[in-house]
Design a protein around this motif. Structure first.
Motif, mmCIF file in Angstrom:
data_model
loop_
_atom_site.group_PDB
_atom_site.id
_atom_site.type_symbol
_atom_site.label_atom_id
_atom_site.label_comp_id
_atom_site.label_asym_id
_atom_site.label_seq_id
_atom_site.Cartn_x
_atom_site.Cartn_y
_atom_site.Cartn_z
ATOM 1 N N LEU A 1 -2.101 4.374 -7.674
ATOM 2 C CA LEU A 1 -1.660 4.169 -6.290
ATOM 3 C C LEU A 1 -2.538 4.964 -5.331
ATOM 4 O O LEU A 1 -3.152 5.970 -5.709
ATOM 5 C CB LEU A 1 -0.195 4.579 -6.137
ATOM 6 N N GLU A 2 -2.558 4.537 -4.065
ATOM 7 C CA GLU A 2 -3.428 5.183 -3.074
ATOM 8 C C GLU A 2 -3.000 6.616 -2.798
ATOM 9 O O GLU A 2 -3.797 7.547 -2.905
ATOM 10 C CB GLU A 2 -3.412 4.369 -1.777
ATOM 11 N N ALA A 3 -1.784 6.812 -2.361
ATOM 12 C CA ALA A 3 -1.153 8.133 -2.225
ATOM 13 C C ALA A 3 -2.066 9.180 -1.595
ATOM 14 O O ALA A 3 -2.399 10.192 -2.209
ATOM 15 C CB ALA A 3 -0.649 8.624 -3.579
ATOM 16 N N SER A 4 -2.459 8.948 -0.352
ATOM 17 C CA SER A 4 -3.398 9.851 0.315
ATOM 18 C C SER A 4 -2.850 10.485 1.582
ATOM 19 O O SER A 4 -3.585 11.164 2.306
ATOM 20 C CB SER A 4 -4.683 9.089 0.670
ATOM 21 N N ARG B 1 0.861 -1.184 0.000
ATOM 22 C CA ARG B 1 0.000 0.000 0.000
ATOM 23 C C ARG B 1 0.892 1.227 0.000
ATOM 24 O O ARG B 1 1.492 1.565 1.010
ATOM 25 C CB ARG B 1 -0.910 0.017 1.233
ATOM 26 N N CYS C 1 1.506 13.173 -4.739
ATOM 27 C CA CYS C 1 0.381 12.281 -4.456
ATOM 28 C C CYS C 1 -0.621 12.275 -5.608
ATOM 29 O O CYS C 1 -1.113 11.207 -6.025
ATOM 30 C CB CYS C 1 -0.317 12.697 -3.158
ATOM 31 N N LEU C 2 -0.938 13.449 -6.121
ATOM 32 C CA LEU C 2 -1.907 13.527 -7.217
ATOM 33 C C LEU C 2 -1.397 12.795 -8.449
ATOM 34 O O LEU C 2 -2.165 12.103 -9.142
ATOM 35 C CB LEU C 2 -2.203 14.988 -7.539
ATOM 36 N N ARG D 1 -1.601 9.007 -7.852
ATOM 37 C CA ARG D 1 -2.974 8.506 -7.953
ATOM 38 C C ARG D 1 -3.359 8.223 -9.404
ATOM 39 O O ARG D 1 -4.083 7.262 -9.697
ATOM 40 C CB ARG D 1 -3.942 9.520 -7.352
ATOM 41 N N GLU E 1 1.106 4.632 0.455
ATOM 42 C CA GLU E 1 0.161 5.574 1.042
ATOM 43 C C GLU E 1 0.509 7.035 0.793
ATOM 44 O O GLU E 1 -0.292 7.914 1.088
ATOM 45 C CB GLU E 1 0.044 5.309 2.544
ATOM 46 N N GLY E 2 1.724 7.304 0.296
ATOM 47 C CA GLY E 2 2.080 8.694 0.040
ATOM 48 C C GLY E 2 3.566 8.932 0.152
ATOM 49 O O GLY E 2 4.382 8.045 -0.133
#
Length: 458
Positions: free
Chosen positions: A230-233, A195, A222-223, A226, A197-198
């Motif tokens: 990818l999740e990148a939140s 995962r 992150c944007l 995504r 995540e960022g």
């Protein structure tokens, strides 16, 4: 030996908070010094909790979804881990021992942030097993995490990719732009075992605008991630929130007037190496100012950018959570007269007051606690403070402190606000001297504070 004029001796009085005043008034410090027969640290966990709540409120007031990880390296005491766990915070760890300590004191695995370079394989295995977030520092480390996740097949490994800041290109931490591109590709290829995540970063220094600028860059990363699936939140901006040990006038006056003659042996320090003992905004106020800052090339505040992108902001403060959360006490066991001042020797070492080991000086004035109920004449009695070792350089305070009474053997010196990094980052049982114990002092409905020893496992 008295010097009549106080004006020639720079002072730096420390700020005192309500959590400290009952301790000083109760006489508990003197009793503990007698009980332990040597130096000790005392901890004020209520101050830690107040700092944590203030930071959480700053996030809420800015309408930012955020989570705070206490940087455990700033102080080894278990009580702060316990307060973080009960206060809805996580722990930032960088070793297997720190991770085990956090779990043992009630922190959930998913509330752990694992940082540091070239992480030990055992640490990575524990992190993956307990679903901790891993701030991946290098491509080979990412490969190890993917391998562990494939082998375990229990749950996906949670990672942030640590970014090498453009403003600090020589840092040994973080990945370059090309390395990040490769890391994103490997995360995609790993599929559901990872995962992503960022992203994360940590900047040296305490300036807020560079943090806001780099945080905005991480939001853009992150944007982009995504769009690749990818999740990148989440983004982590590390620590580095400044605190104030003293007021602005005292700090600027001190810097303007201090010179080598004010220090034992004419010791000269580079003022740029001093910690900034005053900050215009500090602690939770610094966090609020950071969220209100406008990153370069944008008209929006950082808080606006975070909200609009649906990002969770992660922080890893250490010193800022420990502001006013403890102090260190030594007993004077020797007094020598020098030319115009005295040289004191205490029953501990500067390894328990760590600033000296960074070619700097811990500047807030120590408080002299006379053991004679009727101390000798008041005035100005300058003295420097040395340690009970055979090293010439082992000085707790090179500066000649303007004490209000003549220091005497048996008197106590209380160094204020030492919980953040000062107490134990460099401690060693040099000369087979025992490490100073940590005493937890808690305020209750009783008229007098209660105390106990800290429950640190290792």
């Amino acid at each position: 030996m008295e010097v009549a004029s106080a004006s020639q001796w720079p002072t730096l009085g420390a700020l005192r908070t309500p959590s400290m005043l009952p301790v000083l008034a109760s006489g508990l410090v003197t009793e503990l010094a007698y009980a332990f027969g040597g130096p000790f640290h005392f901890l004020l966990p209520d101050a830690f909790t107040a700092n944590l709540v203030a930071m959480q409120d700053a996030l809420s007031d800015a309408l930012v979804d955020g989570f705070i990880y206490y940087a455990k390296k700033a102080n080894k005491a278990a009580v702060f881990v316990e307060r973080a766990a009960t206060g809805g915070a996580g722990i930032d760890v960088a070793s297997a021992a720190e991770l085990r300590e956090a779990l043992g004191h009630g922190v959930r695995g998913e509330h752990l942030m694992v940082t540091g370079p070239a992480k030990d394989p055992h640490l990575l295995r524990l992190a993956v097993t307990h679903s901790a977030t891993i701030a991946v520092d290098a491509l080979d480390e990412l490969d190890q995490v993917i391998s562990l996740a494939l082998t375990g097949r229990v749950r996906p490994a949670r990672v942030l990719l640590r970014v090498l800041p453009d403003s600090q290109p020589h840092s040994r931490f973080g990945m370059s732009k090309d390395e990040l591109t490769t890391a994103l590709k490997r995360c995609l290829e790993a599929g559901d075992v990872i995962r992503m995540e960022g992203f994360s970063f940590h900047l040296s220094g305490y300036a807020l605008q560079p943090r806001a600028d780099l945080a905005a860059r991480l939001i853009d990363l992150c944007l982009t991630a995504r769009l690749q699936g990818l999740e990148a939140s989440r983004i982590s901006i590390g620590g580095g929130l400044p605190i104030s040990y003293t007021d602005a006038d005292s700090w600027h006056t001190f810097l303007a007037t201090q010179r080598p003659a004010h220090y034992h042996a004419n010791k000269a320090f580079t003022t740029g190496d001093f910690y900034p003992y005053h900050s215009p905004v500090a602690g939770s106020d610094a966090l609020a100012a950071l969220l209100a800052a406008r990153p370069e090339n944008t008209d929006s505040t950082l808080a606006d950018l975070i909200r609009d992108a649906g990002i969770e902001l992660l922080l890893e403060p250490g010193r800022a959570l420990l502001d006013q959360a403890g102090a260190t006490v030594f007993r004077i066991q020797g007094v020598k007269d020098r030319d115009g001042y005295q040289l004191l020797t205490v029953d501990g070492t500067s390894l328990s007051l760590s600033e000296q080991w960074f070619n700097s000086e811990y500047l807030p004035d120590p408080l002299l606690i006379p053991q004679n109920q009727n101390p000798a004449a008041t005035g100005v009695f300058p003295a420097s403070v040395g340690a009970a070792t055979c090293l010439e350089s082992d000085m707790l305070t090179w500066r000649k402190i303007a004490f209000p009474h003549p220091p005497r053997v048996g008197d106590l010196l209380l160094y204020p606000n030492t919980a953040g990094y000062q107490m134990d980052s460099n401690e060693s049982p040099f000369h087979d001297l025992p490490l100073p114990p940590k005493v937890v002092i808690e305020h209750t409905d009783r008229t007098r504070p209660r105390w106990r020893l800290d429950r640190h496992f290792t």
